[in-house]
Design a protein around this motif. Structure first.
Motif, PDB file in Angstrom:
ATOM      1  N   GLU A  51      28.363  17.839 -16.398  1.00  0.00           N
ATOM      2  CA  GLU A  51      29.406  16.945 -15.887  1.00  0.00           C
ATOM      3  C   GLU A  51      28.728  15.678 -15.407  1.00  0.00           C
ATOM      4  OE1 GLU A  51      31.614  18.425 -12.526  1.00  0.00           O
ATOM      5  OE2 GLU A  51      33.287  19.015 -13.786  1.00  0.00           O
ATOM      6  N   ASP A  52      29.506  14.588 -15.365  1.00  0.00           N
ATOM      7  CA  ASP A  52      28.940  13.305 -14.921  1.00  0.00           C
ATOM      8  C   ASP A  52      28.451  13.377 -13.475  1.00  0.00           C
ATOM      9  OD1 ASP A  52      29.633  12.320 -17.362  1.00  0.00           O
ATOM     10  OD2 ASP A  52      31.444  11.299 -16.672  1.00  0.00           O
ATOM     11  N   SER A  53      27.472  12.567 -13.186  1.00  0.00           N
ATOM     12  CA  SER A  53      26.941  12.472 -11.825  1.00  0.00           C
ATOM     13  C   SER A  53      26.163  11.167 -11.715  1.00  0.00           C
ATOM     14  CB  SER A  53      25.995  13.637 -11.543  1.00  0.00           C
ATOM     15  OG  SER A  53      25.259  13.418 -10.356  1.00  0.00           O
ATOM     16  N   THR A  54      26.233  10.534 -10.564  1.00  0.00           N
ATOM     17  CA  THR A  54      25.341   9.405 -10.277  1.00  0.00           C
ATOM     18  C   THR A  54      24.341   9.851  -9.211  1.00  0.00           C
ATOM     19  OG1 THR A  54      27.060   7.805 -10.813  1.00  0.00           O
ATOM     20  CG2 THR A  54      25.220   6.997  -9.487  1.00  0.00           C
ATOM     21  N   ARG A  55      24.854  10.115  -7.996  1.00  0.00           N
ATOM     22  CA  ARG A  55      23.986  10.394  -6.852  1.00  0.00           C
ATOM     23  C   ARG A  55      23.157  11.672  -7.008  1.00  0.00           C
ATOM     24  NH1 ARG A  55      28.098   7.383  -5.415  1.00  0.00           N
ATOM     25  NH2 ARG A  55      29.160   8.763  -6.857  1.00  0.00           N
ATOM     26  N   THR A  56      23.812  12.765  -7.390  1.00  0.00           N
ATOM     27  CA  THR A  56      23.121  14.064  -7.376  1.00  0.00           C
ATOM     28  C   THR A  56      21.989  14.090  -8.406  1.00  0.00           C
ATOM     29  OG1 THR A  56      25.256  15.018  -6.789  1.00  0.00           O
ATOM     30  CG2 THR A  56      23.517  16.552  -7.395  1.00  0.00           C
ATOM     31  N   ARG A  57      22.303  13.632  -9.631  1.00  0.00           N
ATOM     32  CA  ARG A  57      21.282  13.700 -10.685  1.00  0.00           C
ATOM     33  C   ARG A  57      20.096  12.786 -10.362  1.00  0.00           C
ATOM     34  NH1 ARG A  57      19.296  11.474 -14.798  1.00  0.00           N
ATOM     35  NH2 ARG A  57      20.649   9.667 -14.774  1.00  0.00           N
ATOM     36  N   VAL A 104      21.598  22.667 -11.868  1.00  0.00           N
ATOM     37  CA  VAL A 104      22.706  22.678 -12.825  1.00  0.00           C
ATOM     38  C   VAL A 104      24.020  22.213 -12.211  1.00  0.00           C
ATOM     39  CG1 VAL A 104      23.140  25.166 -12.481  1.00  0.00           C
ATOM     40  CG2 VAL A 104      23.932  24.069 -14.562  1.00  0.00           C
ATOM     41  N   ARG A 105      24.648  21.279 -12.929  1.00  0.00           N
ATOM     42  CA  ARG A 105      26.035  20.889 -12.624  1.00  0.00           C
ATOM     43  C   ARG A 105      26.889  21.271 -13.819  1.00  0.00           C
ATOM     44  NH1 ARG A 105      28.400  15.405 -10.113  1.00  0.00           N
ATOM     45  NH2 ARG A 105      27.524  16.478  -8.313  1.00  0.00           N
ATOM     46  N   HIS A 106      28.024  21.903 -13.509  1.00  0.00           N
ATOM     47  CA  HIS A 106      28.877  22.396 -14.596  1.00  0.00           C
ATOM     48  C   HIS A 106      30.342  22.335 -14.164  1.00  0.00           C
ATOM     49  CE1 HIS A 106      30.183  24.854 -17.972  1.00  0.00           C
ATOM     50  NE2 HIS A 106      28.938  24.857 -18.436  1.00  0.00           N
ATOM     51  N   GLU A 134      31.559  24.925  -5.399  1.00  0.00           N
ATOM     52  CA  GLU A 134      30.577  24.605  -4.342  1.00  0.00           C
ATOM     53  C   GLU A 134      29.615  23.493  -4.736  1.00  0.00           C
ATOM     54  OE1 GLU A 134      28.913  26.514  -1.362  1.00  0.00           O
ATOM     55  OE2 GLU A 134      29.850  28.466  -1.599  1.00  0.00           O
ATOM     56  N   HIS A 135      29.020  22.881  -3.739  1.00  0.00           N
ATOM     57  CA  HIS A 135      28.014  21.825  -3.921  1.00  0.00           C
ATOM     58  C   HIS A 135      27.065  21.919  -2.707  1.00  0.00           C
ATOM     59  CE1 HIS A 135      26.135  18.248  -5.202  1.00  0.00           C
ATOM     60  NE2 HIS A 135      27.153  17.417  -5.276  1.00  0.00           N
ATOM     61  N   PRO A 136      26.243  22.988  -2.672  1.00  0.00           N
ATOM     62  CA  PRO A 136      25.504  23.265  -1.429  1.00  0.00           C
ATOM     63  C   PRO A 136      24.510  22.180  -0.998  1.00  0.00           C
ATOM     64  CG  PRO A 136      24.824  24.762  -3.208  1.00  0.00           C
ATOM     65  CD  PRO A 136      26.043  24.036  -3.695  1.00  0.00           C
ATOM     66  N   THR A 137      23.868  21.481  -1.949  1.00  0.00           N
ATOM     67  CA  THR A 137      22.914  20.459  -1.480  1.00  0.00           C
ATOM     68  C   THR A 137      23.639  19.242  -0.908  1.00  0.00           C
ATOM     69  OG1 THR A 137      22.619  19.460  -3.688  1.00  0.00           O
ATOM     70  CG2 THR A 137      21.031  21.180  -3.024  1.00  0.00           C
ATOM     71  N   GLN A 138      24.889  19.001  -1.360  1.00  0.00           N
ATOM     72  CA  GLN A 138      25.675  17.939  -0.727  1.00  0.00           C
ATOM     73  C   GLN A 138      25.968  18.324   0.724  1.00  0.00           C
ATOM     74  OE1 GLN A 138      26.858  14.869  -2.115  1.00  0.00           O
ATOM     75  NE2 GLN A 138      27.351  14.424   0.013  1.00  0.00           N
ATOM     76  N   ALA A 139      26.325  19.586   0.939  1.00  0.00           N
ATOM     77  CA  ALA A 139      26.595  20.036   2.315  1.00  0.00           C
ATOM     78  C   ALA A 139      25.339  19.914   3.180  1.00  0.00           C
ATOM     79  CB  ALA A 139      27.108  21.472   2.300  1.00  0.00           C
ATOM     80  N   HIS A 261      31.388   9.867   3.478  1.00  0.00           N
ATOM     81  CA  HIS A 261      32.065  10.102   2.192  1.00  0.00           C
ATOM     82  C   HIS A 261      30.980  10.570   1.221  1.00  0.00           C
ATOM     83  CE1 HIS A 261      34.453   9.691  -1.385  1.00  0.00           C
ATOM     84  NE2 HIS A 261      35.444   9.095  -0.776  1.00  0.00           N
ATOM     85  N   PRO A 262      31.207  11.697   0.516  1.00  0.00           N
ATOM     86  CA  PRO A 262      30.146  12.182  -0.374  1.00  0.00           C
ATOM     87  C   PRO A 262      29.982  11.330  -1.624  1.00  0.00           C
ATOM     88  CG  PRO A 262      32.139  13.524  -0.606  1.00  0.00           C
ATOM     89  CD  PRO A 262      32.389  12.579   0.529  1.00  0.00           C
ATOM     90  N   GLY A 263      30.984  10.470  -1.932  1.00  0.00           N
ATOM     91  CA  GLY A 263      30.974   9.721  -3.176  1.00  0.00           C
ATOM     92  C   GLY A 263      31.303  10.632  -4.347  1.00  0.00           C
ATOM     93  N   PRO A 264      31.742  10.087  -5.476  1.00  0.00           N
ATOM     94  CA  PRO A 264      32.121   8.673  -5.611  1.00  0.00           C
ATOM     95  C   PRO A 264      33.415   8.395  -4.845  1.00  0.00           C
ATOM     96  CG  PRO A 264      32.586   9.895  -7.642  1.00  0.00           C
ATOM     97  CD  PRO A 264      31.901  10.848  -6.739  1.00  0.00           C
ATOM     98  N   MET A 265      33.524   7.177  -4.285  1.00  0.00           N
ATOM     99  CA  MET A 265      34.740   6.872  -3.501  1.00  0.00           C
ATOM    100  C   MET A 265      35.593   5.848  -4.237  1.00  0.00           C
ATOM    101  SD  MET A 265      33.346   4.628  -0.301  1.00  0.00           S
ATOM    102  CE  MET A 265      31.923   3.560  -0.521  1.00  0.00           C
TER     103      MET A 265
HETATM  104  N1   CP Z   1      28.441  13.470  -4.255  1.00  0.00           N
HETATM  105  C1   CP Z   1      28.244  13.682  -5.570  1.00  0.00           C
HETATM  106  O1   CP Z   1      28.159  14.810  -6.040  1.00  0.00           O
HETATM  107  O2   CP Z   1      28.154  12.525  -6.308  1.00  0.00           O
HETATM  108  P1   CP Z   1      27.859  12.487  -7.869  1.00  0.00           P
HETATM  109  O3   CP Z   1      29.044  13.070  -8.578  1.00  0.00           O
HETATM  110  O4   CP Z   1      27.671  11.015  -8.185  1.00  0.00           O
HETATM  111  O5   CP Z   1      26.611  13.274  -8.128  1.00  0.00           O
END
Ligand code: CP
Length: 315
Positions: A51-57, A104-106, A134-139, A261-265
């Motif tokens: 799945e798309d990601s900016t911050r996490t990846r 892994v993001r899925h 879940e998104h444990p590293t964001q938490a 805000h975890p983003g994206p906002m």
């Molecule tokens: N917070 C977060 O998961 O952002 P991304 O989707 O950009 O990784």
């Protein structure tokens, strides 16, 4: 810590505090002219993003590189998945490349668990966001940001506001913040709470204006319209009016309260630009802290150590 990080529920209070302390040590690296440590030299981290990601990846990549690990970035776009390759065969390919950790993001809830428990890979699996689960590293990075501003989270009041129904961030934060002693209130319209919310161990409210003046932290969530198969209720305009954080609402907060805000906002929807750019906003700091926290997670999972060997030995 366990071998994998799949859920915030995997973390005991001791585990979570160890990650926060380790992240604090590692964060100081950002102030050095040379930001790298040799801690994971020779280890390989694979970023496996379906799945798309900016911050996490990007932050997992920065984190692994700052620890001198080799990084392989896999994105579903442009891969053999479009030719029908399964998760199993993708996993076996990674295994053949000697991955030590797979991040892994899925889009499917539970995909990281399947990878971790299948026996297809020997590596540690880190959940970087699975479906609406879940998104444990964001938490962890959110808790780290709160902890740096407020100290102990025991008894701190955290309001998490918005599309709780589709938010993996809300669930992981609710679990982790409860473990760390905070009092969480989830605020949403009735249609954006999941079934079974009463088992999460948190308060719930439909009334943002009643919750804001008592909060130490206000975390705004994006409305995930891409996960809704019909136009969501209430309308965007009604949603912003009742659940958006604007300057007027911000002025009802206590002096010390931070806005996250975890983003994206989506500026103008769940948060206005003046709030996102205000002195109370720690949104950019969350991103900075994400690198330190993900360094801590990779380091603790792959080294098995409890302190950062070589923190005074940057290369
Ligand atoms: N917070 C977060 O998961 O952002 P991304 O989707 O950009 O990784």
């Amino acid at each position: 810590m366990k071998r994998h990080l799949l859920s915030a529920a995997d973390l005991t209070r001791d585990d979570a505090e160890l990650v926060l302390r380790t992240a604090e040590e590692l964060r100081s690296l950002a102030d050095r002219p040379i930001k790298k440590l040799p801690a994971l030299r020779g280890r390989t981290v694979v970023n496996l993003f379906f799945e798309d990601s900016t911050r996490t990846r990007i932050s997992f990549e920065a984190a692994a590189k700052r620890l001198s690990a080799d990084v392989i970035n896999f994105s579903a776009k442009g891969s053999s998945l479009s030719k029908g390759e399964s998760l199993k065969d993708t996993a076996l390919t990674l295994e053949a490349m000697g991955a030590d950790a797979v991040v892994v993001r899925h889009g499917a809830s539970g995909a990281p668990h399947r990878l971790a428990h299948s026996g297809w890979v020997r590596s540690s699996v880190v959940n970087a966001g699975d479906g609406t689960h879940e998104h444990p590293t964001q938490a962890l990075l959110d808790a780290f940001t709160m902890w740096r501003h407020l100290g102990s989270l025991d008894g701190r009041r955290v309001a998490i506001v918005g599309d709780v129904l589709h938010s993996r961030v809300a669930r992981s934060n609710a679990l982790l913040l409860h473990t760390l002693g905070a009092e969480v209130t989830l605020v949403a319209p009735p249609t954006l709470f999941p079934v079974g919310i009463d088992t999460w161990g948190v308060e719930t409210s439909y009334d943002l204006d009643a919750v804001l003046p008592k909060a130490d932290v206000v975390m705004m969530l994006r409305v995930q319209r891409e996960r809704m198969n019909a136009s969501f209720f209430p309308t965007a305009r009604e949603y912003s009016r009742r659940y958006g954080l604007d300057g007027k609402r911000m002025r009802t907060l206590q002096d010390h309260t931070i806005v996250m805000h975890p983003g994206p906002m989506v500026r103008g929807m769940e948060i206005t630009a003046d709030v996102a750019d205000s002195d109370r906003s720690v949104i950019v700091e969350q991103v900075t802290n994400g690198v330190a926290v993900r360094m801590a997670v990779l380091y603790l999972l792959l080294s098995g150590a409890e302190g950062v060997a070589g923190a005074d030995e940057s290369e």
